[in-house]
Design a protein around this motif. Structure first.
Motif, PDB file in Angstrom:
ATOM      1  N   LEU A  40      -3.092  16.194 -13.945  1.00  8.80           N
ATOM      2  CA  LEU A  40      -3.254  15.114 -12.979  1.00  8.80           C
ATOM      3  C   LEU A  40      -3.586  15.656 -11.597  1.00  8.80           C
ATOM      4  O   LEU A  40      -3.144  16.733 -11.209  1.00  8.80           O
ATOM      5  N   LYS A  41      -4.363  14.863 -10.903  1.00  6.30           N
ATOM      6  CA  LYS A  41      -4.690  15.210  -9.536  1.00  6.30           C
ATOM      7  C   LYS A  41      -3.744  14.451  -8.602  1.00  6.30           C
ATOM      8  O   LYS A  41      -3.102  13.484  -9.004  1.00  6.30           O
ATOM      9  N   VAL A  42      -3.743  14.880  -7.369  1.00 11.21           N
ATOM     10  CA  VAL A  42      -2.896  14.207  -6.392  1.00 11.21           C
ATOM     11  C   VAL A  42      -3.315  12.742  -6.252  1.00 11.21           C
ATOM     12  O   VAL A  42      -2.488  11.844  -6.114  1.00 11.21           O
ATOM     13  N   ILE A  43      -4.630  12.524  -6.327  1.00  7.32           N
ATOM     14  CA  ILE A  43      -5.128  11.154  -6.167  1.00  7.32           C
ATOM     15  C   ILE A  43      -4.577  10.231  -7.261  1.00  7.32           C
ATOM     16  O   ILE A  43      -4.373   9.033  -7.033  1.00  7.32           O
ATOM     17  N   ASP A  44      -4.322  10.772  -8.441  1.00  4.52           N
ATOM     18  CA  ASP A  44      -3.758   9.953  -9.511  1.00  4.52           C
ATOM     19  C   ASP A  44      -2.362   9.450  -9.136  1.00  4.52           C
ATOM     20  O   ASP A  44      -1.991   8.325  -9.458  1.00  4.52           O
ATOM     21  N   TYR A  45      -1.611  10.320  -8.479  1.00  7.88           N
ATOM     22  CA  TYR A  45      -0.258   9.912  -8.047  1.00  7.88           C
ATOM     23  C   TYR A  45      -0.356   8.894  -6.907  1.00  7.88           C
ATOM     24  O   TYR A  45       0.446   7.964  -6.838  1.00  7.88           O
ATOM     25  N   VAL A  46      -1.323   9.098  -6.022  1.00  9.71           N
ATOM     26  CA  VAL A  46      -1.493   8.131  -4.924  1.00  9.71           C
ATOM     27  C   VAL A  46      -1.885   6.767  -5.497  1.00  9.71           C
ATOM     28  O   VAL A  46      -1.373   5.728  -5.076  1.00  9.71           O
ATOM     29  N   LYS A  47      -2.794   6.794  -6.483  1.00  8.59           N
ATOM     30  CA  LYS A  47      -3.242   5.536  -7.081  1.00  8.59           C
ATOM     31  C   LYS A  47      -2.101   4.792  -7.783  1.00  8.59           C
ATOM     32  O   LYS A  47      -2.141   3.570  -7.934  1.00  8.59           O
ATOM     33  N   ALA A  48      -1.108   5.563  -8.215  1.00 14.02           N
ATOM     34  CA  ALA A  48       0.007   4.943  -8.940  1.00 14.02           C
ATOM     35  C   ALA A  48       1.032   4.311  -8.004  1.00 14.02           C
ATOM     36  O   ALA A  48       1.944   3.615  -8.452  1.00 14.02           O
ATOM     37  N   LEU A  49       0.867   4.531  -6.703  1.00  9.40           N
ATOM     38  CA  LEU A  49       1.791   3.922  -5.742  1.00  9.40           C
ATOM     39  C   LEU A  49       1.525   2.422  -5.661  1.00  9.40           C
ATOM     40  O   LEU A  49       0.445   1.952  -6.024  1.00  9.40           O
ATOM     41  N   PRO A  50       2.491   1.659  -5.173  1.00 10.22           N
ATOM     42  CA  PRO A  50       2.247   0.226  -4.936  1.00 10.22           C
ATOM     43  C   PRO A  50       1.035   0.046  -4.023  1.00 10.22           C
ATOM     44  O   PRO A  50       0.728   0.905  -3.192  1.00 10.22           O
ATOM     45  N   GLU A  51       0.378  -1.095  -4.202  1.00 10.89           N
ATOM     46  CA  GLU A  51      -0.902  -1.327  -3.551  1.00 10.89           C
ATOM     47  C   GLU A  51      -0.892  -1.026  -2.051  1.00 10.89           C
ATOM     48  O   GLU A  51      -1.753  -0.302  -1.540  1.00 10.89           O
ATOM     49  N   ASN A  52       0.062  -1.570  -1.342  1.00  8.67           N
ATOM     50  CA  ASN A  52       0.080  -1.375   0.116  1.00  8.67           C
ATOM     51  C   ASN A  52       0.322   0.092   0.490  1.00  8.67           C
ATOM     52  O   ASN A  52      -0.261   0.602   1.450  1.00  8.67           O
ATOM     53  N   TYR A  53       1.145   0.756  -0.294  1.00 11.90           N
ATOM     54  CA  TYR A  53       1.456   2.161   0.004  1.00 11.90           C
ATOM     55  C   TYR A  53       0.200   3.021  -0.155  1.00 11.90           C
ATOM     56  O   TYR A  53      -0.128   3.853   0.675  1.00 11.90           O
ATOM     57  N   ARG A  54      -0.493   2.807  -1.294  1.00 14.23           N
ATOM     58  CA  ARG A  54      -1.637   3.683  -1.566  1.00 14.23           C
ATOM     59  C   ARG A  54      -2.778   3.432  -0.581  1.00 14.23           C
ATOM     60  O   ARG A  54      -3.447   4.362  -0.154  1.00 14.23           O
ATOM     61  N   ASN A  55      -2.945   2.167  -0.193  1.00 18.64           N
ATOM     62  CA  ASN A  55      -4.002   1.891   0.773  1.00 18.64           C
ATOM     63  C   ASN A  55      -3.662   2.469   2.147  1.00 18.64           C
ATOM     64  O   ASN A  55      -4.539   2.985   2.844  1.00 18.64           O
ATOM     65  N   ALA A  56      -2.399   2.370   2.504  1.00 18.88           N
ATOM     66  CA  ALA A  56      -1.987   2.948   3.787  1.00 18.88           C
ATOM     67  C   ALA A  56      -2.173   4.471   3.765  1.00 18.88           C
ATOM     68  O   ALA A  56      -2.660   5.067   4.736  1.00 18.88           O
TER      69      ALA A  56
END
Lengths: 159, 202
Positions: free
Chosen positions: A97-113
Protein backbone atom coordinates in the motif's frame (compact mmCIF):
# COMPACT_ATOMS: atom_id res chain seq x y z
CA UNK A 1 -2.23 36.40 -12.64
CA UNK A 2 -5.39 38.10 -11.43
CA UNK A 3 -7.62 38.65 -14.46
CA UNK A 4 -11.21 37.65 -14.40
CA UNK A 5 -12.23 34.50 -16.18
CA UNK A 6 -15.56 33.53 -17.57
CA UNK A 7 -17.19 31.31 -20.13
CA UNK A 8 -14.92 29.72 -22.65
CA UNK A 9 -11.84 31.46 -21.28
CA UNK A 10 -12.46 29.98 -17.86
CA UNK A 11 -12.93 26.55 -19.37
CA UNK A 12 -9.79 26.76 -21.47
CA UNK A 13 -7.75 28.02 -18.54
CA UNK A 14 -9.06 25.26 -16.29
CA UNK A 15 -8.44 22.65 -18.94
CA UNK A 16 -4.85 23.74 -19.42
CA UNK A 17 -3.99 24.27 -15.77
CA UNK A 18 -6.32 22.41 -13.44
CA UNK A 19 -7.23 19.12 -15.12
CA UNK A 20 -4.69 17.30 -12.99
CA UNK A 21 -5.96 19.00 -9.85
CA UNK A 22 -9.55 18.00 -10.55
CA UNK A 23 -8.44 14.46 -11.29
CA UNK A 24 -6.41 14.26 -8.08
CA UNK A 25 -9.29 15.47 -5.97
CA UNK A 26 -11.53 12.96 -7.71
CA UNK A 27 -9.06 10.14 -7.10
CA UNK A 28 -9.08 11.02 -3.41
CA UNK A 29 -12.85 10.74 -3.30
CA UNK A 30 -13.59 7.76 -5.51
CA UNK A 31 -12.55 4.13 -5.23
CA UNK A 32 -11.27 3.72 -8.78
CA UNK A 33 -9.61 5.51 -11.66
CA UNK A 34 -12.62 5.12 -13.92
CA UNK A 35 -14.87 6.82 -11.38
CA UNK A 36 -12.33 9.60 -10.96
CA UNK A 37 -12.27 10.15 -14.70
CA UNK A 38 -16.07 10.22 -14.91
CA UNK A 39 -16.25 12.75 -12.13
CA UNK A 40 -13.53 14.88 -13.73
CA UNK A 41 -15.44 14.99 -16.98
CA UNK A 42 -18.60 15.93 -15.19
CA UNK A 43 -16.83 18.79 -13.41
CA UNK A 44 -15.70 20.25 -16.71
CA UNK A 45 -19.15 19.85 -18.17
CA UNK A 46 -20.50 21.85 -15.25
CA UNK A 47 -17.86 24.47 -15.88
CA UNK A 48 -18.95 24.67 -19.52
CA UNK A 49 -22.52 25.18 -18.45
CA UNK A 50 -21.58 27.79 -15.92
CA UNK A 51 -22.15 31.42 -16.79
CA UNK A 52 -20.62 33.12 -13.76
CA UNK A 53 -17.39 35.05 -13.77
CA UNK A 54 -14.44 33.94 -11.68
CA UNK A 55 -12.49 36.68 -9.95
CA UNK A 56 -9.15 35.02 -10.55
CA UNK A 57 -7.58 31.71 -11.54
CA UNK A 58 -7.35 30.85 -7.84
CA UNK A 59 -11.06 31.45 -7.51
CA UNK A 60 -11.64 29.17 -10.47
CA UNK A 61 -9.42 26.49 -8.97
CA UNK A 62 -11.22 26.66 -5.62
CA UNK A 63 -14.55 26.34 -7.43
CA UNK A 64 -13.33 23.30 -9.34
CA UNK A 65 -12.15 21.60 -6.14
CA UNK A 66 -15.40 22.34 -4.37
CA UNK A 67 -17.49 21.04 -7.25
CA UNK A 68 -15.34 17.92 -7.57
CA UNK A 69 -15.73 17.11 -3.89
CA UNK A 70 -19.45 17.76 -4.03
CA UNK A 71 -19.95 15.62 -7.12
CA UNK A 72 -18.05 12.74 -5.58
CA UNK A 73 -20.08 13.12 -2.41
CA UNK A 74 -23.34 13.22 -4.34
CA UNK A 75 -22.40 10.22 -6.42
CA UNK A 76 -21.88 8.00 -3.42
CA UNK A 77 -24.70 9.45 -1.41
CA UNK A 78 -27.15 8.70 -4.19
CA UNK A 79 -25.75 5.40 -5.33
CA UNK A 80 -26.37 1.98 -3.97
CA UNK A 81 -22.72 1.83 -3.12
CA UNK A 82 -23.34 4.27 -0.32
CA UNK A 83 -24.66 1.56 1.91
CA UNK A 84 -21.58 -0.53 1.28
CA UNK A 85 -19.02 2.22 1.55
CA UNK A 86 -20.72 4.55 3.96
CA UNK A 87 -19.26 7.47 2.11
CA UNK A 88 -15.72 6.28 2.62
CA UNK A 89 -13.22 4.52 0.42
CA UNK A 90 -12.59 0.94 1.58
CA UNK A 91 -9.79 0.62 4.11
CA UNK A 92 -6.56 -0.52 2.51
CA UNK A 93 -5.37 -4.07 2.82
CA UNK A 94 -2.19 -5.86 1.89
CA UNK A 95 1.47 -4.97 2.10
CA UNK A 96 2.07 -2.94 -1.05
CA UNK A 97 0.00 0.00 0.00
CA UNK A 98 0.98 3.54 -0.65
CA UNK A 99 0.52 6.41 1.73
CA UNK A 100 -2.19 7.78 -0.54
CA UNK A 101 -4.21 4.60 0.02
CA UNK A 102 -4.26 5.31 3.75
CA UNK A 103 -5.19 8.94 3.13
CA UNK A 104 -8.02 7.84 0.84
CA UNK A 105 -9.31 5.56 3.58
CA UNK A 106 -9.77 8.49 5.96
CA UNK A 107 -13.23 10.02 6.41
CA UNK A 108 -14.14 12.33 3.57
CA UNK A 109 -13.48 15.64 5.31
CA UNK A 110 -10.20 14.43 6.80
CA UNK A 111 -8.77 13.20 3.51
CA UNK A 112 -9.78 16.32 1.62
CA UNK A 113 -8.29 18.54 4.29
CA UNK A 114 -5.08 16.48 4.23
CA UNK A 115 -4.87 16.67 0.45
CA UNK A 116 -5.63 20.37 0.20
CA UNK A 117 -3.25 21.29 3.00
CA UNK A 118 -0.30 19.04 2.29
CA UNK A 119 -0.40 18.77 -1.47
CA UNK A 120 -2.11 21.93 -2.66
CA UNK A 121 -0.61 24.03 0.13
CA UNK A 122 -3.83 25.68 1.26
CA UNK A 123 -4.10 27.08 4.77
CA UNK A 124 -6.84 25.98 7.15
CA UNK A 125 -8.83 29.15 6.48
CA UNK A 126 -8.54 28.68 2.73
CA UNK A 127 -9.65 25.06 3.03
CA UNK A 128 -12.56 26.23 5.14
CA UNK A 129 -13.53 28.62 2.34
CA UNK A 130 -13.30 25.92 -0.31
CA UNK A 131 -15.14 23.21 1.59
CA UNK A 132 -17.67 25.55 3.18
CA UNK A 133 -16.68 24.97 6.74
CA UNK A 134 -15.03 26.80 9.63
CA UNK A 135 -11.31 27.22 10.12
CA UNK A 136 -11.34 25.51 13.52
CA UNK A 137 -13.24 22.61 12.07
CA UNK A 138 -10.65 22.22 9.34
CA UNK A 139 -7.86 22.35 11.92
CA UNK A 140 -9.67 19.62 13.79
CA UNK A 141 -9.99 17.51 10.61
CA UNK A 142 -6.29 17.93 9.94
CA UNK A 143 -5.36 16.97 13.48
CA UNK A 144 -7.58 13.92 13.56
CA UNK A 145 -6.51 12.89 10.10
CA UNK A 146 -2.87 13.03 11.13
CA UNK A 147 -3.65 11.06 14.28
CA UNK A 148 -5.37 8.33 12.30
CA UNK A 149 -2.50 8.15 9.86
CA UNK A 150 -0.06 8.00 12.73
CA UNK A 151 -1.85 4.98 14.12
CA UNK A 152 -1.78 3.23 10.77
CA UNK A 153 1.55 4.15 9.25
CA UNK A 154 3.47 5.56 12.19
CA UNK A 155 3.22 9.25 11.53
CA UNK A 156 2.65 11.55 8.63
CA UNK A 157 4.20 14.93 9.21
CA UNK A 158 7.48 15.76 10.93
CA UNK A 159 5.94 17.67 13.76
CA UNK B 1 11.64 10.40 2.99
CA UNK B 2 8.86 10.63 5.54
CA UNK B 3 5.26 9.68 4.88
CA UNK B 4 4.26 13.23 4.00
CA UNK B 5 6.92 13.41 1.35
CA UNK B 6 5.94 9.99 0.04
CA UNK B 7 2.34 11.12 -0.13
CA UNK B 8 3.21 14.26 -2.05
CA UNK B 9 5.28 12.23 -4.49
CA UNK B 10 2.45 9.75 -4.96
CA UNK B 11 -0.10 12.47 -5.58
CA UNK B 12 2.31 14.20 -7.91
CA UNK B 13 2.37 11.08 -10.05
CA UNK B 14 -1.41 11.20 -10.46
CA UNK B 15 -2.00 12.95 -13.74
CA UNK B 16 -5.02 13.15 -15.96
CA UNK B 17 -4.24 10.86 -18.86
CA UNK B 18 -4.75 11.58 -22.52
CA UNK B 19 -7.96 9.55 -22.51
CA UNK B 20 -9.50 11.84 -19.92
CA UNK B 21 -8.17 14.98 -21.56
CA UNK B 22 -9.49 13.87 -24.92
CA UNK B 23 -12.87 13.07 -23.43
CA UNK B 24 -13.09 16.51 -21.83
CA UNK B 25 -11.86 18.19 -25.00
CA UNK B 26 -14.42 16.27 -26.99
CA UNK B 27 -17.20 17.52 -24.76
CA UNK B 28 -15.98 21.06 -25.19
CA UNK B 29 -15.09 20.57 -28.83
CA UNK B 30 -11.53 21.75 -28.36
CA UNK B 31 -8.25 20.26 -29.39
CA UNK B 32 -6.17 19.06 -26.45
CA UNK B 33 -2.60 20.25 -26.26
CA UNK B 34 -0.49 17.68 -28.04
CA UNK B 35 2.18 15.81 -26.20
CA UNK B 36 5.12 16.80 -28.32
CA UNK B 37 7.54 14.52 -26.50
CA UNK B 38 5.52 11.53 -27.60
CA UNK B 39 5.36 12.90 -31.13
CA UNK B 40 9.11 13.37 -31.34
CA UNK B 41 9.88 9.71 -30.69
CA UNK B 42 8.22 8.28 -33.85
CA UNK B 43 9.48 11.26 -35.82
CA UNK B 44 13.05 10.59 -34.71
CA UNK B 45 12.58 6.89 -35.43
CA UNK B 46 11.47 7.73 -38.97
CA UNK B 47 14.58 9.85 -39.50
CA UNK B 48 16.85 7.09 -38.22
CA UNK B 49 15.16 4.54 -40.47
CA UNK B 50 15.39 6.90 -43.45
CA UNK B 51 19.11 7.42 -42.83
CA UNK B 52 19.71 3.69 -42.48
CA UNK B 53 17.81 2.96 -45.68
CA UNK B 54 19.70 5.60 -47.63
CA UNK B 55 23.17 4.61 -46.39
CA UNK B 56 23.70 2.00 -49.14
CA UNK B 57 22.85 4.76 -51.62
CA UNK B 58 25.84 6.75 -50.38
CA UNK B 59 28.12 3.79 -50.88
CA UNK B 60 26.83 3.18 -54.40
CA UNK B 61 27.52 6.80 -55.20
CA UNK B 62 31.24 6.13 -54.71
CA UNK B 63 32.16 6.77 -58.33
CA UNK B 64 29.97 9.79 -58.87
CA UNK B 65 31.27 13.19 -57.92
CA UNK B 66 29.17 16.30 -58.30
CA UNK B 67 31.74 18.83 -59.43
CA UNK B 68 35.38 19.21 -60.40
CA UNK B 69 36.29 20.00 -56.82
CA UNK B 70 34.35 16.99 -55.62
CA UNK B 71 36.04 14.88 -58.25
CA UNK B 72 39.51 15.88 -57.09
CA UNK B 73 38.65 15.46 -53.46
CA UNK B 74 37.09 12.13 -54.16
CA UNK B 75 40.11 10.96 -56.11
CA UNK B 76 42.32 12.07 -53.25
CA UNK B 77 40.24 9.99 -50.91
CA UNK B 78 40.75 7.15 -53.33
CA UNK B 79 44.51 7.70 -53.07
CA UNK B 80 44.16 7.40 -49.35
CA UNK B 81 42.22 4.25 -49.87
CA UNK B 82 44.63 2.58 -52.24
CA UNK B 83 48.03 3.77 -51.07
CA UNK B 84 47.59 3.99 -47.35
CA UNK B 85 45.38 0.93 -47.13
CA UNK B 86 42.34 2.59 -45.65
CA UNK B 87 39.70 0.14 -46.64
CA UNK B 88 36.79 2.36 -45.71
CA UNK B 89 38.09 5.60 -47.08
CA UNK B 90 35.92 5.65 -50.17
CA UNK B 91 32.67 4.88 -48.50
CA UNK B 92 33.53 7.05 -45.53
CA UNK B 93 34.42 9.95 -47.75
CA UNK B 94 31.42 9.49 -49.91
CA UNK B 95 29.17 9.30 -46.91
CA UNK B 96 30.58 12.47 -45.39
CA UNK B 97 30.47 14.21 -48.74
CA UNK B 98 26.82 13.36 -49.11
CA UNK B 99 25.93 14.36 -45.61
CA UNK B 100 27.62 17.71 -46.08
CA UNK B 101 26.02 18.30 -49.41
CA UNK B 102 25.17 21.96 -49.68
CA UNK B 103 26.71 22.90 -46.37
CA UNK B 104 30.17 23.75 -47.64
CA UNK B 105 31.29 26.73 -49.60
CA UNK B 106 33.52 26.22 -52.63
CA UNK B 107 34.86 29.74 -52.18
CA UNK B 108 37.33 28.65 -49.56
CA UNK B 109 41.03 28.13 -49.54
CA UNK B 110 42.75 25.72 -47.23
CA UNK B 111 45.96 26.62 -45.52
CA UNK B 112 47.87 23.80 -43.88
CA UNK B 113 51.18 24.21 -42.14
CA UNK B 114 53.18 21.07 -41.59
CA UNK B 115 56.30 21.91 -39.66
CA UNK B 116 58.07 24.28 -41.98
CA UNK B 117 56.02 23.19 -44.93
CA UNK B 118 53.08 25.24 -46.01
CA UNK B 119 50.25 24.05 -48.18
CA UNK B 120 47.86 26.38 -49.88
CA UNK B 121 44.95 25.10 -51.86
CA UNK B 122 42.32 26.88 -53.80
CA UNK B 123 39.14 25.56 -55.27
CA UNK B 124 38.62 22.73 -52.82
CA UNK B 125 35.66 22.60 -50.61
CA UNK B 126 36.88 23.06 -47.08
CA UNK B 127 34.82 20.23 -45.75
CA UNK B 128 36.09 17.87 -48.44
CA UNK B 129 39.62 18.15 -47.20
CA UNK B 130 38.81 18.21 -43.55
CA UNK B 131 36.55 15.22 -43.86
CA UNK B 132 39.11 13.30 -45.86
CA UNK B 133 41.65 14.09 -43.16
CA UNK B 134 39.22 13.00 -40.52
CA UNK B 135 38.65 9.71 -42.27
CA UNK B 136 42.32 8.98 -42.21
CA UNK B 137 42.62 10.10 -38.63
CA UNK B 138 39.75 7.84 -37.69
CA UNK B 139 41.40 4.90 -39.36
CA UNK B 140 44.66 5.73 -37.74
CA UNK B 141 46.38 2.40 -38.24
CA UNK B 142 49.43 3.52 -40.29
CA UNK B 143 50.38 6.15 -37.77
CA UNK B 144 52.98 5.29 -35.22
CA UNK B 145 54.17 7.26 -32.29
CA UNK B 146 57.40 8.59 -33.69
CA UNK B 147 58.55 12.17 -33.47
CA UNK B 148 56.26 15.13 -33.77
CA UNK B 149 55.54 17.56 -36.54
CA UNK B 150 53.18 20.34 -35.88
CA UNK B 151 50.34 20.74 -38.30
CA UNK B 152 47.73 23.42 -38.12
CA UNK B 153 44.72 23.22 -40.38
CA UNK B 154 43.18 26.54 -41.11
CA UNK B 155 40.33 27.25 -43.49
CA UNK B 156 40.56 30.73 -44.99
CA UNK B 157 37.67 32.30 -46.83
CA UNK B 158 38.66 33.79 -50.16
CA UNK B 159 35.75 36.16 -49.83
CA UNK B 160 36.60 38.03 -46.68
CA UNK B 161 39.77 36.37 -45.40
CA UNK B 162 38.03 35.15 -42.29
CA UNK B 163 39.42 31.90 -41.02
CA UNK B 164 38.43 28.91 -38.99
CA UNK B 165 40.80 26.48 -37.36
CA UNK B 166 39.67 22.88 -37.49
CA UNK B 167 40.71 20.20 -35.09
CA UNK B 168 40.29 16.48 -35.02
CA UNK B 169 41.54 13.82 -32.73
CA UNK B 170 42.77 10.30 -32.90
CA UNK B 171 44.58 8.73 -30.03
CA UNK B 172 46.94 6.65 -32.08
CA UNK B 173 49.21 8.47 -34.45
CA UNK B 174 47.68 11.90 -34.45
CA UNK B 175 47.45 14.10 -31.41
CA UNK B 176 45.50 17.30 -31.21
CA UNK B 177 46.30 20.07 -28.77
CA UNK B 178 44.60 23.45 -28.96
CA UNK B 179 43.56 23.18 -32.57
CA UNK B 180 46.99 21.92 -33.52
CA UNK B 181 47.35 18.50 -35.05
CA UNK B 182 50.56 16.65 -34.33
CA UNK B 183 51.24 14.19 -37.13
CA UNK B 184 53.71 11.68 -35.89
CA UNK B 185 55.55 10.12 -38.79
CA UNK B 186 56.44 10.17 -42.44
CA UNK B 187 53.36 8.23 -43.50
CA UNK B 188 51.27 11.18 -42.54
CA UNK B 189 53.19 13.51 -44.78
CA UNK B 190 52.63 11.02 -47.55
CA UNK B 191 49.03 10.97 -46.68
CA UNK B 192 48.81 14.74 -46.98
CA UNK B 193 50.56 14.57 -50.29
CA UNK B 194 48.02 12.00 -51.30
CA UNK B 195 45.24 14.34 -50.38
CA UNK B 196 46.55 17.27 -52.42
CA UNK B 197 49.63 15.99 -54.23
CA UNK B 198 50.43 18.88 -56.56
CA UNK B 199 50.51 21.75 -54.12
CA UNK B 200 52.63 20.37 -51.33
CA UNK B 201 55.56 22.77 -51.05
CA UNK B 202 58.51 23.31 -48.76
Amino acid sequence: MSEKLSGRDAFNYAFENYTDTVYRVAVHNTPGVADAEDISQEVFVKLLEKTRTFKSPEHLKAWLIRVTVNLCHSLYRSSKRQTELDGNIPAPEGEDLKVIDYVKALPENYRNAIYLHYYEGYSASEIAGILGSKQNTVLSWLRRGREMLKEQIGGFDDE
Amino acid sequence: MNNKEKYIAEVDSLKAGSRLRNAIAEKADIKPKKNYYKMIIPFAACIVIAVLISLPGFVFRAGRAKSAADEVAYENAAVVDEEAGFADAKSEYNYVDSVNKGSSDPGFSVLITCGKKILFFDGFRATDIINALNNAVRTGEPFENKGEKEITVEIVSTKDNSSVVYSYYRESGVIIRNNTVYILNENDKNFLEGIIPETFTD
